[in-house]
Design a protein around this motif. Structure first.
Motif, short mmCIF file in Angstrom:
data_model
loop_
_atom_site.label_atom_id
_atom_site.label_comp_id
_atom_site.label_asym_id
_atom_site.label_seq_id
_atom_site.Cartn_x
_atom_site.Cartn_y
_atom_site.Cartn_z
N MET A 111 0.82 -1.20 0.00
CA MET A 111 0.00 0.00 0.00
C MET A 111 0.85 1.26 0.00
O MET A 111 2.04 1.20 0.32
N SER A 152 -0.34 6.53 3.76
CA SER A 152 -1.53 5.76 3.43
C SER A 152 -2.64 6.07 4.42
O SER A 152 -2.39 6.31 5.60
N HIS A 177 -6.84 1.70 6.08
CA HIS A 177 -6.26 0.64 5.25
C HIS A 177 -5.00 0.06 5.90
O HIS A 177 -4.86 -1.16 6.04
N LEU A 180 -2.72 -1.90 -3.34
CA LEU A 180 -3.74 -0.93 -2.97
C LEU A 180 -3.43 0.40 -3.66
O LEU A 180 -2.32 0.91 -3.59
#
Length: 350
Positions: A38, A42, A46, A90
């Motif tokens: 990811m 971030s 998540h 992601l």
């Protein structure tokens, strides 16, 4: 479907009690050894969900503060290539916390990596319709091709509705891979265990989106965020010691301090003795990050609340600012106050 990209049926859409519920299920149904790479920074929901699922720190790829917070595709490929546990990428577009909007070539590059390494894609598109400053982007469905993917959508960012919890995922190429199909079925089965339903928001959504006042309402907000993004950038870009990019989507602005400019000796004046004592206790905790230290002093000195950038799965010190203040002059004053506070803080100790 009318856009000509990925084609779905009603069975490829799963509703959740907000995207927080969707995020919990999507990561929670993965094998414990499977990792999702990811962005860094971030969105915390998540990164926290992925870390909780894996029992380890998030696996991240770099968003470049020197290149409009765009993903560093070389870094992303290295994170995939040398970590065989990675099963998915992601993407958050437009991005939270940076406000970056990814151009088509960046998105296609990320999808190409997923195809090359046999991964699936998770794309959080909750801010997809909040883009400005002349920037354009594409929904994942336009470019995903034959790669298995999940697009995450929701109501709350476009139309704040307290209590109207409704998020959904769209599954693309759900039958392309037996493993991916089994995984999606496990997500669906987890939802079938719940007795609560998002029936009311689902009934309201079509009426809301086709209401004659809806698009004007959304456009007024987009126009305001565009003005605010330029007010903030024009002011903060003049401040030495920070890296600032113009926000082009969503309603956040992330500022990163130039490495080496923060230290544990810097302060801001706080007139209230009780508040000053509380801040001094907080900033002297063992292991406190340098940007959190600044955030506490900023709050105590000015009353302005921001979020430390290190809260978003990154080692970069900085702050995230929201652009939700409705009064333009009040927002301008907030930004100018933050700019002065940064200058004063950096100058308070070499």
């Amino acid at each position: 479907n009318q856009r000509g990209g990925a084609q779905i049926t009603p069975n490829d859409i799963i509703f959740f009690n907000g995207l927080g519920d969707a995020i919990s299920k999507i990561y929670g149904m993965l094998k414990r050894t499977a990792r999702v790479v990811m962005p860094s920074p971030s969105y915390t929901t998540h990164s926290s969900a992925e870390a909780a699922h894996a029992g380890d720190r998030p696996v991240t790829y770099r968003l470049d503060p020197n290149n409009m917070w765009y993903p560093d595709l070389d870094d992303l490929e290295k994170r995939i290539k040398y970590n065989p546990a990675v099963v998915a990428i992601l993407i958050i577009n437009p991005d939270n916390p940076t406000g970056a909007v990814y151009p088509e070539e960046i998105l296609r590059g990320m999808v190409a990596l997923a195809r090359r390494y046999d991964l699936f894609v998770i794309c959080d598109e909750v801010y997809l319709n909040i883009v400005y400053n002349g920037f354009k982007t594409l929904p994942l469905s336009d470019i995903i091709g034959d790669v298995p993917a999940i697009a995450m959508r929701g109501l709350s960012k476009e139309m704040p509705w307290p209590g109207g919890r409704c998020g959904w995922i769209e599954v693309y190429n759900g039958h392309q891979s037996p493993i991916f199909e089994k995984y999606i079925n496990s997500v669906l089965n987890a939802k079938m265990l719940e007795v609560c339903s998002t029936t009311l928001p689902q009934l309201v959504l079509p009426e809301l989106f086709k209401h004659p006042q809806y698009h004007g309402y959304l456009q007024e907000r987009i126009d305001r965020y565009e003005r605010y993004s330029n007010i903030a950038y024009d002011c903060l870009n003049k401040v030495d010691g920070i890296m600032v990019n113009r926000t082009n989507g969503a309603f956040y602005l992330s500022i990163a301090f130039v490495p080496g400019r923060l230290n544990h000796e810097q302060t801001l004046p706080i007139t209230n003795n009780e508040v000053r004592h509380k801040v001094e206790v907080l900033v002297n905790q063992c292991g406190i990050s340098l940007d959190k230290r600044f955030v506490y002093y900023l709050l105590g000195s000015t009353g302005i609340c921001t979020v430390p950038l290190t809260s978003f799965a990154t080692d970069l010190d900085g702050i995230r600012i929201t652009m939700l203040e409705r009064e333009e002059e009040a927002f301008r004053e907030i930004i100018e106050t933050i700019a002065r506070a940064i200058r004063d803080y950096l100058a308070s100790a070499g």
